[in-house]
Write a protein that holds these residues in place. Sequence first.
Motif, mmCIF file in Angstrom:
data_model
loop_
_atom_site.group_PDB
_atom_site.id
_atom_site.type_symbol
_atom_site.label_atom_id
_atom_site.label_comp_id
_atom_site.label_asym_id
_atom_site.label_seq_id
_atom_site.Cartn_x
_atom_site.Cartn_y
_atom_site.Cartn_z
ATOM 1 N N ARG A 16 69.743 -76.219 27.389
ATOM 2 C CA ARG A 16 69.319 -77.502 26.825
ATOM 3 C C ARG A 16 68.275 -78.168 27.721
ATOM 4 O O ARG A 16 67.274 -78.708 27.249
ATOM 5 N N ILE A 17 68.483 -78.095 29.027
ATOM 6 C CA ILE A 17 67.527 -78.695 29.961
ATOM 7 C C ILE A 17 66.172 -77.994 29.855
ATOM 8 O O ILE A 17 65.122 -78.645 29.833
ATOM 9 N N THR A 44 64.892 -76.293 27.329
ATOM 10 C CA THR A 44 64.221 -76.333 26.035
ATOM 11 C C THR A 44 63.886 -77.741 25.566
ATOM 12 O O THR A 44 63.154 -77.894 24.595
ATOM 13 N N ASP A 45 64.407 -78.766 26.226
ATOM 14 C CA ASP A 45 64.073 -80.139 25.830
ATOM 15 C C ASP A 45 62.608 -80.422 26.095
ATOM 16 O O ASP A 45 62.019 -79.932 27.056
ATOM 17 N N GLN A 46 62.019 -81.266 25.270
ATOM 18 C CA GLN A 46 60.597 -81.604 25.392
ATOM 19 C C GLN A 46 60.394 -82.942 26.109
ATOM 20 O O GLN A 46 59.366 -83.568 25.972
ATOM 21 N N ARG A 47 61.389 -83.360 26.869
ATOM 22 C CA ARG A 47 61.273 -84.639 27.570
ATOM 23 C C ARG A 47 60.431 -84.511 28.825
ATOM 24 O O ARG A 47 60.132 -83.417 29.276
ATOM 25 N N ASP A 83 62.911 -87.544 33.227
ATOM 26 C CA ASP A 83 64.196 -87.390 32.542
ATOM 27 C C ASP A 83 64.894 -86.122 32.997
ATOM 28 O O ASP A 83 66.116 -86.090 33.169
ATOM 29 N N LEU A 84 64.131 -85.064 33.195
ATOM 30 C CA LEU A 84 64.694 -83.800 33.644
ATOM 31 C C LEU A 84 65.306 -83.953 35.034
ATOM 32 O O LEU A 84 66.430 -83.520 35.272
ATOM 33 N N GLU A 124 68.537 -85.944 34.782
ATOM 34 C CA GLU A 124 69.641 -85.178 34.199
ATOM 35 C C GLU A 124 70.175 -84.147 35.178
ATOM 36 O O GLU A 124 71.393 -83.943 35.275
#
Length: 79
Positions: free
Chosen positions: A58-59, A61-64, A68-69, A72
């Motif tokens: 999830r980390i 593949t997220d587009q943030r 934010d990464l 998290e």
Amino acid sequence: MSFGATLVAIVAILAWASLRHRRHSAQQDTYPIADAAENAALAREVAALRSRVEVLERILTDQRGSTDLAREIESLRDR
């Protein structure tokens, strides 16, 4: 070589082959059998590892954004 000596040699070879076969079969049967508690512990460990892989996927593949990464990742380290 006489008939008797040939017969003794054949019997000796067959006995030797039989002993080797028995030893080889006995060595294959010595694997330890896992008990139910060990199986349950392994199942819990596999479940925990799967959840960690899901989080990492999830980390990745997220587009943030990178902030934010980083946030998290730090929150996951606190667990």
